[in-house]
Design a protein around this motif. Structure first.
Motif, PDB file in Angstrom:
ATOM      1  N   ILE A 182       0.857  -1.169   0.000  1.00  0.00           N
ATOM      2  CA  ILE A 182       0.000   0.000   0.000  1.00  0.00           C
ATOM      3  C   ILE A 182       0.895   1.222   0.000  1.00  0.00           C
ATOM      4  CG2 ILE A 182      -0.247   0.063   2.515  1.00  0.00           C
ATOM      5  CD1 ILE A 182      -3.177   1.043   1.956  1.00  0.00           C
ATOM      6  N   ILE A 183       0.546   2.169  -0.852  1.00  0.00           N
ATOM      7  CA  ILE A 183       1.319   3.395  -0.981  1.00  0.00           C
ATOM      8  C   ILE A 183       0.374   4.546  -0.642  1.00  0.00           C
ATOM      9  CG2 ILE A 183       2.628   4.861  -2.560  1.00  0.00           C
ATOM     10  CD1 ILE A 183       2.980   2.172  -4.231  1.00  0.00           C
ATOM     11  N   ARG A 184       0.742   5.317   0.359  1.00  0.00           N
ATOM     12  CA  ARG A 184      -0.075   6.459   0.774  1.00  0.00           C
ATOM     13  C   ARG A 184       0.541   7.714   0.183  1.00  0.00           C
ATOM     14  NH1 ARG A 184      -4.079   9.408   1.546  1.00  0.00           N
ATOM     15  NH2 ARG A 184      -4.359  10.463   3.517  1.00  0.00           N
ATOM     16  N   VAL A 185      -0.278   8.487  -0.521  1.00  0.00           N
ATOM     17  CA  VAL A 185       0.169   9.698  -1.190  1.00  0.00           C
ATOM     18  C   VAL A 185      -0.282  10.905  -0.369  1.00  0.00           C
ATOM     19  CG1 VAL A 185       0.047  11.008  -3.346  1.00  0.00           C
ATOM     20  CG2 VAL A 185      -0.035   8.513  -3.405  1.00  0.00           C
ATOM     21  N   ALA A 186       0.548  11.935  -0.299  1.00  0.00           N
ATOM     22  CA  ALA A 186       0.243  13.149   0.472  1.00  0.00           C
ATOM     23  C   ALA A 186      -1.018  13.823  -0.060  1.00  0.00           C
ATOM     24  CB  ALA A 186       1.416  14.116   0.407  1.00  0.00           C
ATOM     25  N   ASP A 187      -1.731  14.482   0.832  1.00  0.00           N
ATOM     26  CA  ASP A 187      -2.970  15.168   0.458  1.00  0.00           C
ATOM     27  C   ASP A 187      -2.730  16.305  -0.523  1.00  0.00           C
ATOM     28  OD1 ASP A 187      -4.546  13.512   2.034  1.00  0.00           O
ATOM     29  OD2 ASP A 187      -4.376  14.805   3.793  1.00  0.00           O
ATOM     30  N   ASN A 188      -1.557  16.912  -0.473  1.00  0.00           N
ATOM     31  CA  ASN A 188      -1.271  18.040  -1.363  1.00  0.00           C
ATOM     32  C   ASN A 188      -0.580  17.603  -2.659  1.00  0.00           C
ATOM     33  OD1 ASN A 188       1.183  17.354  -0.275  1.00  0.00           O
ATOM     34  ND2 ASN A 188       1.749  19.429   0.328  1.00  0.00           N
ATOM     35  N   ALA A 189      -0.609  16.327  -2.982  1.00  0.00           N
ATOM     36  CA  ALA A 189       0.032  15.820  -4.192  1.00  0.00           C
ATOM     37  C   ALA A 189      -0.728  16.285  -5.430  1.00  0.00           C
ATOM     38  CB  ALA A 189       0.089  14.300  -4.169  1.00  0.00           C
ATOM     39  N   THR A 190       0.012  16.658  -6.436  1.00  0.00           N
ATOM     40  CA  THR A 190      -0.600  17.068  -7.699  1.00  0.00           C
ATOM     41  C   THR A 190      -0.827  15.828  -8.564  1.00  0.00           C
ATOM     42  OG1 THR A 190       1.518  17.377  -8.802  1.00  0.00           O
ATOM     43  CG2 THR A 190       0.626  19.276  -7.600  1.00  0.00           C
ATOM     44  N   PRO A 191      -1.691  15.935  -9.562  1.00  0.00           N
ATOM     45  CA  PRO A 191      -1.887  14.801 -10.468  1.00  0.00           C
ATOM     46  C   PRO A 191      -0.594  14.333 -11.144  1.00  0.00           C
ATOM     47  CG  PRO A 191      -3.661  16.369 -10.750  1.00  0.00           C
ATOM     48  CD  PRO A 191      -2.655  17.014  -9.834  1.00  0.00           C
ATOM     49  N   SER A 192       0.323  15.260 -11.403  1.00  0.00           N
ATOM     50  CA  SER A 192       1.594  14.855 -12.021  1.00  0.00           C
ATOM     51  C   SER A 192       2.448  14.040 -11.054  1.00  0.00           C
ATOM     52  CB  SER A 192       2.372  16.077 -12.522  1.00  0.00           C
ATOM     53  OG  SER A 192       2.712  16.926 -11.456  1.00  0.00           O
ATOM     54  N   HIS A 193       2.365  14.324  -9.744  1.00  0.00           N
ATOM     55  CA  HIS A 193       3.089  13.517  -8.759  1.00  0.00           C
ATOM     56  C   HIS A 193       2.542  12.092  -8.745  1.00  0.00           C
ATOM     57  CE1 HIS A 193       4.130  17.348  -6.280  1.00  0.00           C
ATOM     58  NE2 HIS A 193       4.987  17.155  -7.256  1.00  0.00           N
ATOM     59  N   VAL A 194       1.228  11.971  -8.742  1.00  0.00           N
ATOM     60  CA  VAL A 194       0.596  10.641  -8.726  1.00  0.00           C
ATOM     61  C   VAL A 194       0.937   9.894 -10.011  1.00  0.00           C
ATOM     62  CG1 VAL A 194      -1.590   9.390  -8.616  1.00  0.00           C
ATOM     63  CG2 VAL A 194      -1.247  11.433  -7.204  1.00  0.00           C
ATOM     64  N   GLU A 195       0.901  10.587 -11.128  1.00  0.00           N
ATOM     65  CA  GLU A 195       1.248   9.963 -12.401  1.00  0.00           C
ATOM     66  C   GLU A 195       2.698   9.475 -12.390  1.00  0.00           C
ATOM     67  OE1 GLU A 195       1.538  11.063 -17.130  1.00  0.00           O
ATOM     68  OE2 GLU A 195       0.310  12.323 -15.828  1.00  0.00           O
ATOM     69  N   GLY A 196       3.587  10.254 -11.781  1.00  0.00           N
ATOM     70  CA  GLY A 196       4.990   9.848 -11.678  1.00  0.00           C
ATOM     71  C   GLY A 196       5.164   8.592 -10.845  1.00  0.00           C
ATOM     72  N   ILE A 197       4.402   8.479  -9.765  1.00  0.00           N
ATOM     73  CA  ILE A 197       4.452   7.277  -8.929  1.00  0.00           C
ATOM     74  C   ILE A 197       3.953   6.076  -9.717  1.00  0.00           C
ATOM     75  CG2 ILE A 197       3.512   6.172  -6.860  1.00  0.00           C
ATOM     76  CD1 ILE A 197       3.282   9.071  -5.672  1.00  0.00           C
ATOM     77  N   LEU A 198       2.836   6.241 -10.416  1.00  0.00           N
ATOM     78  CA  LEU A 198       2.277   5.138 -11.203  1.00  0.00           C
ATOM     79  C   LEU A 198       3.211   4.722 -12.333  1.00  0.00           C
ATOM     80  CD1 LEU A 198      -1.448   6.313 -11.356  1.00  0.00           C
ATOM     81  CD2 LEU A 198      -0.467   4.531  -9.902  1.00  0.00           C
ATOM     82  N   ARG A 199       3.847   5.687 -12.983  1.00  0.00           N
ATOM     83  CA  ARG A 199       4.813   5.362 -14.043  1.00  0.00           C
ATOM     84  C   ARG A 199       6.016   4.597 -13.475  1.00  0.00           C
ATOM     85  NH1 ARG A 199       4.133   7.842 -19.064  1.00  0.00           N
ATOM     86  NH2 ARG A 199       2.558   9.489 -19.063  1.00  0.00           N
ATOM     87  N   SER A 200       6.458   4.983 -12.288  1.00  0.00           N
ATOM     88  CA  SER A 200       7.575   4.276 -11.650  1.00  0.00           C
ATOM     89  C   SER A 200       7.195   2.826 -11.342  1.00  0.00           C
ATOM     90  CB  SER A 200       7.992   4.969 -10.365  1.00  0.00           C
ATOM     91  OG  SER A 200       8.508   6.233 -10.638  1.00  0.00           O
ATOM     92  N   LEU A 201       5.973   2.627 -10.850  1.00  0.00           N
ATOM     93  CA  LEU A 201       5.513   1.271 -10.553  1.00  0.00           C
ATOM     94  C   LEU A 201       5.499   0.410 -11.808  1.00  0.00           C
ATOM     95  CD1 LEU A 201       2.637   2.114  -8.081  1.00  0.00           C
ATOM     96  CD2 LEU A 201       4.707   0.826  -7.546  1.00  0.00           C
ATOM     97  N   ILE A 202       4.981   0.950 -12.886  1.00  0.00           N
ATOM     98  CA  ILE A 202       4.941   0.209 -14.151  1.00  0.00           C
ATOM     99  C   ILE A 202       6.362  -0.023 -14.667  1.00  0.00           C
ATOM    100  CG2 ILE A 202       4.121   0.252 -16.543  1.00  0.00           C
ATOM    101  CD1 ILE A 202       1.911  -0.159 -14.406  1.00  0.00           C
ATOM    102  N   GLY A 203       7.222   0.976 -14.505  1.00  0.00           N
ATOM    103  CA  GLY A 203       8.604   0.884 -14.973  1.00  0.00           C
ATOM    104  C   GLY A 203       9.418  -0.206 -14.294  1.00  0.00           C
ATOM    105  N   ILE A 204       9.106  -0.507 -13.034  1.00  0.00           N
ATOM    106  CA  ILE A 204       9.847  -1.560 -12.321  1.00  0.00           C
ATOM    107  C   ILE A 204       9.189  -2.927 -12.483  1.00  0.00           C
ATOM    108  CG2 ILE A 204      10.870   0.004 -10.639  1.00  0.00           C
ATOM    109  CD1 ILE A 204       8.756  -0.943  -8.618  1.00  0.00           C
ATOM    110  N   GLY A 205       8.153  -2.981 -13.319  1.00  0.00           N
ATOM    111  CA  GLY A 205       7.484  -4.257 -13.557  1.00  0.00           C
ATOM    112  C   GLY A 205       6.364  -4.543 -12.582  1.00  0.00           C
ATOM    113  N   GLY A 206       5.906  -3.521 -11.896  1.00  0.00           N
ATOM    114  CA  GLY A 206       4.830  -3.698 -10.926  1.00  0.00           C
ATOM    115  C   GLY A 206       3.464  -3.699 -11.581  1.00  0.00           C
ATOM    116  N   LYS A 207       2.480  -4.086 -10.804  1.00  0.00           N
ATOM    117  CA  LYS A 207       1.103  -4.120 -11.269  1.00  0.00           C
ATOM    118  C   LYS A 207       0.260  -3.286 -10.306  1.00  0.00           C
ATOM    119  CE  LYS A 207      -2.732  -7.242 -12.137  1.00  0.00           C
ATOM    120  NZ  LYS A 207      -3.213  -8.607 -11.989  1.00  0.00           N
ATOM    121  N   VAL A 208      -0.400  -2.272 -10.834  1.00  0.00           N
ATOM    122  CA  VAL A 208      -1.261  -1.418 -10.018  1.00  0.00           C
ATOM    123  C   VAL A 208      -2.602  -2.127  -9.876  1.00  0.00           C
ATOM    124  CG1 VAL A 208      -2.381   0.822  -9.838  1.00  0.00           C
ATOM    125  CG2 VAL A 208      -0.081   0.652 -10.790  1.00  0.00           C
ATOM    126  N   GLU A 209      -2.941  -2.473  -8.648  1.00  0.00           N
ATOM    127  CA  GLU A 209      -4.176  -3.206  -8.375  1.00  0.00           C
ATOM    128  C   GLU A 209      -5.365  -2.279  -8.174  1.00  0.00           C
ATOM    129  OE1 GLU A 209      -4.081  -6.414  -8.643  1.00  0.00           O
ATOM    130  OE2 GLU A 209      -1.947  -6.814  -8.406  1.00  0.00           O
TER     131      GLU A 209
END
Length: 81
Positions: free
Chosen positions: A7-34
């Motif tokens: 589980i990854i908890r994102v800060a309340d003040n995170a912008t959509p680009s921050h969240v997108e960067g986290i999701l891209r990193s997960l995909i980049g390391i071969g992860g699967k976003v559930e």
């Protein structure tokens, strides 16, 4: 290390680009976003990469979770009649 669900908890003040960067990193390391709900992400990835995700901007918490022995119910949303 094994592939685990985290589980990854994102800060309340995170912008959509921050969240997108986290999701891209997960995909980049071969992860699967559930699941992505509000400011939480549940993803499955190799635990060797946990520090990479922790270092991303706006990440507050990364922790492994375990569903063993529990039945996960399927949530079905029905329209009112």
């Amino acid at each position: 290390m094994p592939v685990e669900t985290h589980i990854i908890r994102v800060a309340d003040n995170a912008t959509p680009s921050h969240v997108e960067g986290i999701l891209r990193s997960l995909i980049g390391i071969g992860g699967k976003v559930e699941l992505v709900v509000q400011k939480s992400i549940i993803a499955t990835f190799n635990s060797d990469h946990i520090n990479l995700i922790r270092q991303k901007q706006s990440v507050l918490l990364v922790g492994a979770i375990n569903f063993s022995g529990r039945k996960v119910r399927k949530v079905v949303k029905c329209s009112p009649e």
